[in-house]
Design an enzyme around this catalytic site. Structure first.
Site, PDB file in Angstrom:
ATOM      1  N   GLY A  44       0.806  -1.222   0.000  1.00 34.90           N
ATOM      2  CA  GLY A  44       0.000   0.000   0.000  1.00 34.90           C
ATOM      3  C   GLY A  44       0.830   1.259   0.000  1.00 34.90           C
ATOM      4  O   GLY A  44       0.324   2.348  -0.325  1.00 34.90           O
ATOM      5  N   GLU A  45       2.103   1.156   0.343  1.00 34.58           N
ATOM      6  CA  GLU A  45       2.949   2.339   0.419  1.00 34.58           C
ATOM      7  C   GLU A  45       3.436   2.708  -0.972  1.00 34.58           C
ATOM      8  O   GLU A  45       3.929   1.855  -1.733  1.00 34.58           O
ATOM      9  CB  GLU A  45       4.134   2.063   1.347  1.00 34.58           C
ATOM     10  CG  GLU A  45       4.987   3.272   1.618  1.00 34.58           C
ATOM     11  CD  GLU A  45       6.112   2.954   2.595  1.00 34.58           C
ATOM     12  OE1 GLU A  45       7.080   3.715   2.645  1.00 34.58           O
ATOM     13  OE2 GLU A  45       6.008   1.927   3.298  1.00 34.58           O
ATOM     14  N   ALA A  46       3.316   4.002  -1.316  1.00 33.25           N
ATOM     15  CA  ALA A  46       3.647   4.453  -2.663  1.00 33.25           C
ATOM     16  C   ALA A  46       5.109   4.249  -3.003  1.00 33.25           C
ATOM     17  O   ALA A  46       5.453   3.887  -4.139  1.00 33.25           O
ATOM     18  CB  ALA A  46       3.267   5.939  -2.808  1.00 33.25           C
TER      19      ALA A  46
END
Length: 1673
Positions: A619-621
């Site tokens: 989920g982390e860009a």
């Protein structure tokens, strides 16, 4: 047609067809069926040839005609009139086949008529055609028959006809598959039964009349063929059939026609089972009935299939391709009948085809069984019951469970099926957790719990049965076969039925782990690997580190990437998070992961979809950025012409991810359009636009099909199950079957999912992991038990504890029974003890008031375990004996018998005894009112040492009533079963009987150590089993007795005297029985058996026990003396211990027996055991130390003499054995003995014992032992060798003369010290006697002992050098005795060996006087001239204690002084006598030694005489003590007199020796010394001037005192002797010496003399010697 000719002619065809044709003609309508009638008439005229007319009759659709035609057709097939292949496509060259095809087509067309009778006739024709061995119905013709039967089943209005159609189909399947197996049409066919049908929804099965009618129909049809014999076959027909019976195509190597037909039928049945309803008609009952029927037929087919199906790749491939696909598609249905059929088919596959369907079984087992089994809260009751029933059936084939564990639980890429089955059954057995919502009713929950326990019981039973089968097979296996395959216990599966080799095991199977050790490694590998996977799913970095540490994956980024890509059970979200990490190693792993994927040739949409199917993007860009950046770089590298740069791929990848989220996320309301997607991606190709068609196509792909990981097919049922499924890699499959099943619609699985699973099958089919193994080594059960024993324990224990249902408890106890059996045989000690302990606790014998029937059954189970698995129970026997002990206790209490403790208490009084008798004859209820019963009723814990520890607890009436009723329950178990365990202990193997005895001893110890209620149940059983097992081989019996011996010793030393006495009596009984058995020579069993008597005798503090042991041993020996062999050692050790006992009665009793043994049974002592004689000797020696009776000690010494006589006479029976070199274990001290010293082993202990007795404190014993010892040596010494004499001297004789250590060669030790005071006359007498005996012995055996002369002389001279007179006298007497008898035999060196020690001894005594001087210097002798008043005045006070101490010291000095002088004079006399007697033997060196001795003593006497201060103190002390003064003057006079005479003798008798030794000068020196002594005494000492040449000066003469006069008178004789010797010198010698002695002689003339003899001698010497010399000057 002629009237005499029968209708249809005389041929067989005419007889069969003519009646049918005639009937058709009569029943047909002439106008409507004119052609039929004409054909029939023509056929009657041409019956010699076959006619095809019946098909027209069948097609007439007229029931009466059709029925007759069908009957005719049936007969054609039944009687073999139609032969060959039959298929629908007509073959122009096969007229018969074309006719038969048309005939069957016509028969099939009758299905639409709807007449019930015609339906049955049609079914008969089908059975007859298919069953006929002369025709082969093939392909579409066979399919048409199957469809027709289906149509009858589905469309008939008659329920009976439906059942008949089902049975016909089943019968056709059986016929076809049976022929396939034999590859022949002529086989024996079994008739199917309606019981084989399992369709629960078929209501026709509920009508018994219909069922019976259908069964009769199929039985009749199948039996019809036997009505008429088969026609004979022509050569051509035989040839045709031979081709039809399975001859493979010569060049193709394919299947035979029969097998092709069977395979064709199987495929069509599978296809029929996979028909699903359409969306327009989702609920089609006919389709569902057809599906059920197809599955039923497949079930029957699988059950009929034989080894060919496992061996032939065509059939096995069909199963994989069609049947497994059918199971897969139908598994999503929740129709109960379908589920039941799927389970039955799966059971058939599992039992017969599991070797070739490893991957498929790994899929279907979780899908069909585990899914239902692990659903605890909301299960379908019927489905779960079906699953439990299926598991029971699986367990009936014992090999299946083992194979499942080996191939799945030990395979890292497979699920833990066995472990999950057991855990699932455990959860079901424990029931729904309290407070949980469930769809089950209480009754259903209870039923499931009981059935699950039953399944667990079946599992452990299956393991036990398999183990027993393998062990029995192993026993009969040839040894060579075992050696060939010892390194490979896993073999290819030779068919589950053992007849056909499994084709799916490849040639490289031998390279796989193939033994049990490898399986253990695989199992451990899998467990550790799954642990690492689970840790990775929680903390990825730690999981990777753990897997690298345990070497499950490599440490390089490439190997870690391969693990993330290929390992099952990984959480895709965690994988994505790990790949997106920024750490160096994680980044390298991500790069390696991406680089391992080849995107060449893929369009961008396919590539990104393929890339993301293995993990879920984080989920982390930033993480997504790193992953997409690397993906773009890799894609551009694989497809360099796709984009201008990798930046394009990077941006487009981001766009695709965003599009996928936008299109498929329900939270996004405004979806992105295609134009928006194209607009968003303008200018991304290095400033240029990508083609709109390209972007539009990409958009369509993403919107139409979401990008998912492989696991994202559907939503899992629950989180917990999902986690397990992901870990095991089965989340995809469970998603298939986890759909909502509330709607029972015939909708199949999605094509996408089925395709995915089939791809998995194909991917794994070629890998080595798909190979199937089967073990024959029972060691695999250890790993299986490690996985399942805890769930089994929990399920059985909880059910047994909580349930009172008889069937459930019976299953639990049986499960315990098999669990104990398996763990025992597998030597799994911890698990075995756990199971046995659980059963023992459930007996509730420790709290009998709470017992129920199930607890009584547990007691029975314990007894069953003891009898069945006795060889393997080991330590678990303790729990069993504890239960038996408690059961017997309860049994005795129930019978009203007195407790065992009553036997250990004081005798009862008459009144108490009468009361006891009254109680014992009362009824049980009244007899229980006693303290022992009350204690038992109170009960206790299982681990408590005894029942009823809660003394303070009260017993209620209800408890008592329950207890009484429970005792009645225990009556179900008789004492016979208990006794059976002990009586049959002799059947146990060696290790088992030892463990049996050890456990029984431990329980007995617990019983006997009870402080309040000691019991003897186990003790009596110990005696029994010892008696039963005496016939075991000696080695085993020795191990048994080691345990029993330790037990008897422990209990025999008990503080409870009564218990100890009881145990010793039991031991005596066993010993008596054992001694009755014959023992061969050189064995040690009797000694080991009697050793407990010895140990207890040595350690017991109870005199009663010791006396009892002596009496027991005495009784045993005297009653079985002829059987005692090695037991003599223990007997003598007992008596040896008794000899030192504190009680006189024990000592005398033991000696009385010992006396009888030695006197009457001496030959038995050494009959076989060589060491018994030495043990007897040690025992007699021990009795010599008895302090109670001197007569006994003396008698013991006399018996030692008796033993010596027997030994010398050769009275030992075992002498022959000894002479052969079997001396047994010798004492380490006689290690120098050679084999020639045959009897040394016996002599040494006897002689050493007597030697030690010579130092006894009792004079009579000491003297008697000394006399006996030397008498034995003198009497029997001629039997000893030189070597043995050396050992006798070293070990026997020398220790007599040394209190601390042995005398070695050349070393002399003094035997006199402060331990032997001067006044110990008895001791000195013994020592004197010892010295005399030593010399006598040495003289008698001088030839043998000559080399030891130095040691003997050393001993004698040590006596001489003693400060005590008596020892010195004894030593000198012994020396004289030695020289007197051996003087002439001694060599010069030997004489030197005598004289030199004598000289050293004399010299060693000289310092004694110096010590006397030192003593006297430190003391003051009191003066008695003072009065008492003066002594005790205040001014001159003297300590009286100090005076007494000084006087004691002076007295000691006086005694020492006198002894010293006496010994010195004795030495002088010895020297004098030696010279007088042996002067002829002496050389100059010898004489010189003697002269040195005399000279040193004379000089020492002058030194003593010169110490006037000491003499004055001694004289003063002697005066006070009123004793004579030390003879100092006498000592000096005698020393010089003997020296001077010695010199005179040499001078006169041996001039040569005199000249050699310069005796003249020595004589002059001695004379001058004597002159000085005399002049000093006379008060006249020569001055320097007198000695010089000047004329002497005359001095005045002083008158002497009386003391000096006395001394002068004493010295006169010495002076006269000196003057005589000096005057007797030769003239020349005198002249040379005159210068020396003349001044002294002048002084003598002028001094005072006490006798005229001096003056006369002076006159003579001046007149005869000096005068002539002066005259000649």
């Amino acid at each position: 047609m002629a009237s005499f000719q029968p209708l249809g002619g005389s041929s067989r065809s005419g007889r069969i067809l003519a009646p049918a044709l005639d009937k058709i003609i009569k029943n047909a309508a002439w106008r409507k069926h004119s052609n039929l009638v004409s054909a029939c008439k023509a056929a009657l005229d041409r019956l010699e040839t076959f006619s095809d007319s019946p098909d027209h009759a069948i097609e007439s659709a007229y029931p009466k005609v059709t029925e007759t035609a069908l009957e005719c057709a049936q007969k054609l097939f039944s009687h073999g009139l139609l032969r060959g292949d039959i298929n629908l496509p007509a073959d122009a060259d096969n007229t018969l086949g074309s006719s038969a095809s048309r005939l069957l087509t016509s028969v099939c067309s009758c299905c639409g008529i709807g007449d019930e009778a015609l339906e049955l006739s049609m079914l008969r024709v089908f059975i007859a055609s298919v069953r006929s061995p002369f025709v082969l119905i093939r392909d579409e013709c066979l399919a048409q028959i199957i469809r027709s039967c289906y149509n009858v089943y589905l469309g008939s209005q008659s329920g009976a006809n439906q059942l008949c159609a089902k049975l016909v189909l089943a019968q056709i399947v059986v016929i076809m598959f049976t022929r396939v197996e034999a590859d022949s049409p002529d086989v024996r066919i079994r008739i199917v039964s309606i019981a084989d049908m399992m369709d629960l929804s078929d209501r026709n099965l509920n009508d018994s009349s219909l069922v019976q009618s259908a069964q009769n129909f199929i039985n009749e049809v199948m039996a019809g063929r036997d009505a008429d014999p088969l026609p004979s076959k022509s050569n051509k027909e035989v040839s045709l059939l031979r081709d039809a019976e399975g001859e493979a195509v010569a060049n193709g190597g394919g299947l035979s026609k029969i097998r092709e037909d069977g395979l064709f039928l199987f495929k069509n049945l599978c296809k029929l089972s996979m028909k699903f309803s359409t969306q327009e008609n989702p609920e089609d009952p006919l389709l569902m009935r057809g599906k059920v029927l197809s599955l039923e037929l497949l079930k029957i087919g699988i059950e009929t299939a034989g080894p060919l199906w496992r061996a032939n790749e065509w059939f096995l491939g069909a199963i994989k391709q069609y049947l497994c696909l059918s199971l897969l598609k139908n598994s999503a249905l929740s129709v109960m009948s379908i589920f039941q059929l799927l389970c039955s088919i799966f059971m058939g596959l599992l039992s017969k085809f599991r070797s070739g369907l490893k991957e498929e079984v790994g899929i279907f087992f979780p899908m069909l069984i585990l899914r239902i089994l692990e659903n605890i809260l909301q299960p379908s009751f019927l489905q779960k019951m079906i699953v439990l029933d299926l598991l029971e059936k699986i367990c009936q084939v014992s090999q299946i469970m083992v194979d499942i564990f080996v191939n799945y639980d030990c395979d890292v890429n497979s699920p833990n099926i066995f472990e999950r089955v057991v855990n699932g059954l455990l959860k079901t057995a424990l029931g729904v957790p309290p407070g949980s919502a469930t769809s089950l009713s209480p009754a259903q929950d209870t039923t499931l719990r009981i059935e699950s326990v039953k399944c667990l019981n079946c599992i452990i039973k299956s393991m036990g049965v398999w183990m027993d089968q393998q062990l029995r097979l192993g026993d009969f296996a040839p040894e060579s076969h075992e050696n060939e395959h010892s390194s490979e216990n896993l073999t290819s599966l030779n068919g589950e039925e053992g007849s056909v080799t499994d084709h799916d095991l490849h040639s490289d199977a031998n390279h796989e782990p193939s033994d049990t050790a490898s399986l253990e490694q695989r199992r451990a590998y899998k467990l550790e690997f799954q642990k690492g996977v689970a840790l990775f799913n929680k903390k990825p970095s730690k999981g990777i580190d753990f897997l690298i540490k345990i070497k499950k994956i490599g440490a390089s980024p490439e190997e870690v990437a391969s693990f993330l890509k290929n390992a099952s059970g990984l959480n895709p979200s965690v994988v994505g998070d790990y790949l997106g990490e920024r750490e160096d190693f994680s980044l390298k792993v991500m790069h390696a992961y991406v680089d391992s994927i080849n995107f060449e040739g893929m369009n961008f949409g396919e590539a990104i979809r393929f890339f993301l199917k293995g993990f879920r993007l984080p989920g982390e860009a930033q993480k997504i950025d790193r992953i997409m950046e690397k993906f773009a770089e890799r894609y551009s590298k694989c497809n360099p012409s796709s984009f201008t740069s990798a930046d394009t791929a990077y941006v487009l990848a981001y766009s695709v991810i965003m599009l996928n989220t936008d299109a498929h996320n329900n939270m996004v309301k405004d979806k992105m359009s295609k134009s928006e997607f194209i607009r968003n991606n303008r200018g991304i190709d290095d400033g240029k636009d990508l083609p709109e068609e390209y972007l539009g196509s990409l958009y369509d792909q993403i919107v139409k099909s979401e990008i998912k990981i492989s696991a994202d097919i559907s939503t899992p049922q629950n989180k917990q199950t999902n986690g397990i499924n992901k870990l095991l890699g089965f989340d995809n499959i469970f998603n298939l079957v986890n759909w909502k099943q509330s709607e029972e619609k015939a909708l199949g699985a999605s094509d996408h999912l089925i395709k995915h699973i089939q791809e998995q099958f194909k991917a794994k089919s070629g890998k080595s992991e798909s190979m199937f193994y089967i073990v024959t080594d029972t060691a695999i059960l250890r790993f299986m038990m490690e996985a399942c024993w805890a769930p089994l324990m929990a399920a059985f224990s909880m059910t047994l504890d909580q349930s009172d249902d008889m069937s459930a408890t019976a299953q639990c106890l049986q499960g315990f029974r098999y669990a104990v059996h398996v763990t025992s045989v597998m030597h799994m000690q911890t698990q075995r003890d756990a199971f046995v302990t659980s059963v023992a606790k459930f007996t509730y014998l420790h709290c009998a008031a709470d017992m129920k029937q199930k607890n009584v059954d547990a007691v029975k189970a314990i007894i069953s375990i003891a009898i069945g698995d006795g060889n393997y129970l080991q330590e678990s026997w303790e729990h069993i004996f504890t239960c038996l002990s408690r059961f017997e206790h309860l049994h005795l209490l129930g019978e009203g018998a007195p407790p065992d403790s009553s036997f250990f208490t004081a005798p009862l009084t008459e009144a108490e005894d009468r009361a006891q008798k009254i109680t014992s004859v009362k009824k049980k209820g009244n007899a229980l009112q006693n303290p022992a019963v009350m204690a038992v009723v109170r009960g206790g814990s299982y681990d408590s040492a005894s029942m009823g520890n809660k003394v303070s607890a009260l017993v209620t009436s209800d408890q008592m009533n329950n207890f009484i009723s429970n005792l009645n329950l225990l009556d179900q178990i008789g004492t016979f079963e208990l006794n059976h365990i002990f009586a049959h202990s002799q059947r146990l193997n060696g290790d088992a009987i030892v463990a049996f005895v050890r456990a029984l001893c431990k329980v007995s110890m617990t019983e006997l150590q009870s402080p309040t209620d000691p019991r003897v149940f186990s003790l009596t059983k110990i005696v029994e089993i010892a008696h039963y097992n005496m016939n075991h081989i000696r080695l085993v019996w020795s191990c048994i007795w080691n345990v029993l011996s330790e037990f008897f010793v422990s209990v025999g030393l008990s503080e409870n005297l009564s218990v100890a006495i009881f145990v010793m009596d039991s031991l005596r009984q066993l010993a008596m029985k054992f001694l009755e058995r014959e023992e061969l020579a050189n064995y040690n069993f009797q000694n080991e058996f009697l050793k407990p008597f010895v140990v207890i005798m040595q350690k017991s503090n109870s005199s009663e026990i010791r006396e009892l042991i002596v009496r027991c041993v005495s009784q045993m020996v005297l009653s079985c003396v002829n059987h005692v062999k090695s037991g003599w050692k223990s007997v003598f050790m007992v008596f040896t211990t008794a000899a030192a006992d504190e009680r006189k009665s024990i000592v005398l009793l033991a000696f009385e027996t010992m006396e009888k043994i030695v006197r009457d049974y001496f030959p038995y002592i050494t009959e076989t055991e060589t060491t018994a004689f030495t043990d007897c000797v040690k025992c007699l020696i021990a009795f010599t130390n008895s302090r109670f009776n001197s007569d006994a000690s003396l008698n013991a010494i006399a018996f030692l003499r008796f033993c010596a006589v027997k030994l010398a006479e050769g009275g030992l029976v075992c002498y022959d054995n000894i002479s052969e070199g079997h001396l047994g274990n010798r004492d380490g001290s006689d290690g120098n003995l050679t084999e020639k010293d045959d009897l040394a082993f016996f002599w040494l202990p006897l002689l050493k014992g007597l030697s030690k007795l010579t130092s006894d404190t009792r004079p009579t014993i000491r003297k008697g032992a000394l006399e006996v010892l030397f008498d034995i040596l003198n009497d029997h010494g001629h039997l000893f060798t030189d070597t043995f004499w050396i050992n006798i001297l070293k070990l026997v004789i020398y220790p007599i003369f040394s209190n601390t250590r042995n005398i070695t060669v050349g070393q002399v030790l003094s035997v006199h010290d402060s331990l032997f005071p001067d006044n110990d006359s008895a001791k000195s007498e013994t020592d004197t006697l010892a010295a005399k005996c030593l010399i006598d012995l040495f003289v008698n055996f001088f030839e043998v002992l000559q080399s030891h002369l130095g040691n003997v002389v050393g001993i004698v001279t040590s006596f001489v050098s003693s400060p005590y007179k008596q020892y010195a006298n004894a030593g000198m007497a012994a020396l004289l005795h030695l020289t007197t008898h051996l003087g002439s035999k001694l060599s010069e060196e030997e004489w030197k060996d005598i004289l030199v020690p004598l000289k050293k001894s004399a010299a060693s005594m000289l310092p004694v006087f110096s010590s006397i001087i030192r003593v006297m210097q430190d003391i003051e002798i009191p003066d008695r001239s003072h009065s008492d008043e003066e002594r005790y005045s205040d001014h001159e006070y003297i300590n009286e204690d100090e005076e007494e101490a000084n006087m004691e010291t002076a007295s000691y000095a006086i005694v020492r002084m006198k002894n010293h002088i006496s010994v010195q004079l004795q030495i002088v006399q010895v020297v004098k006598k030696l010279y007088e007697v042996h002067r002829k033997c002496f050389s100059a060196a010898h004489v010189s030694i003697l002269l040195d001795i005399l000279t040193s003593i004379a000089s020492h006497s002058s030194e003593v005489s010169s110490e006037t201060t000491t003499h004055q103190k001694l004289q003063k002390a002697c005066s006070l003590l009123e004793i004579p003064d030390p003879p100092v003057v006498h000592f000096e006079n005698e020393s010089y007199r003997n020296l001077l005479k010695f010199l005179q003798t040499i001078l006169t008798e041996d001039p040569a020796l005199s000249d050699e030794l310069k005796i003249e000068s020595l004589v002059v020196f001695v004379c001058q010394k004597i002159f000085k002594i005399y002049l000093n005494c006379a008060g006249r000492q020569p001055t320097d001037c007198e000695i010089s040449d000047a004329v002497p000066t005359v001095h005045g003469i002083l008158h002497l005192g009386s003391a000096k006069k006395e001394e002068l008178a004493a010295r006169t004789s010495l002076l006269v002797l000196a003057l005589q010797v000096l005057g007797g010198l030769r003239q020349d010698s005198f002249r040379r010496s005159l210068r020396i002695v003349f001044p002294s002689m002048v002084s003598l003339v002028s001094c005072e003399h006490s006798s005229n003899a001096v003056q006369d001698e002076l006159h003579d010497i001046f007149h005869t010697s000096i005068g002539p010399l002066l005259m000649n000057i």
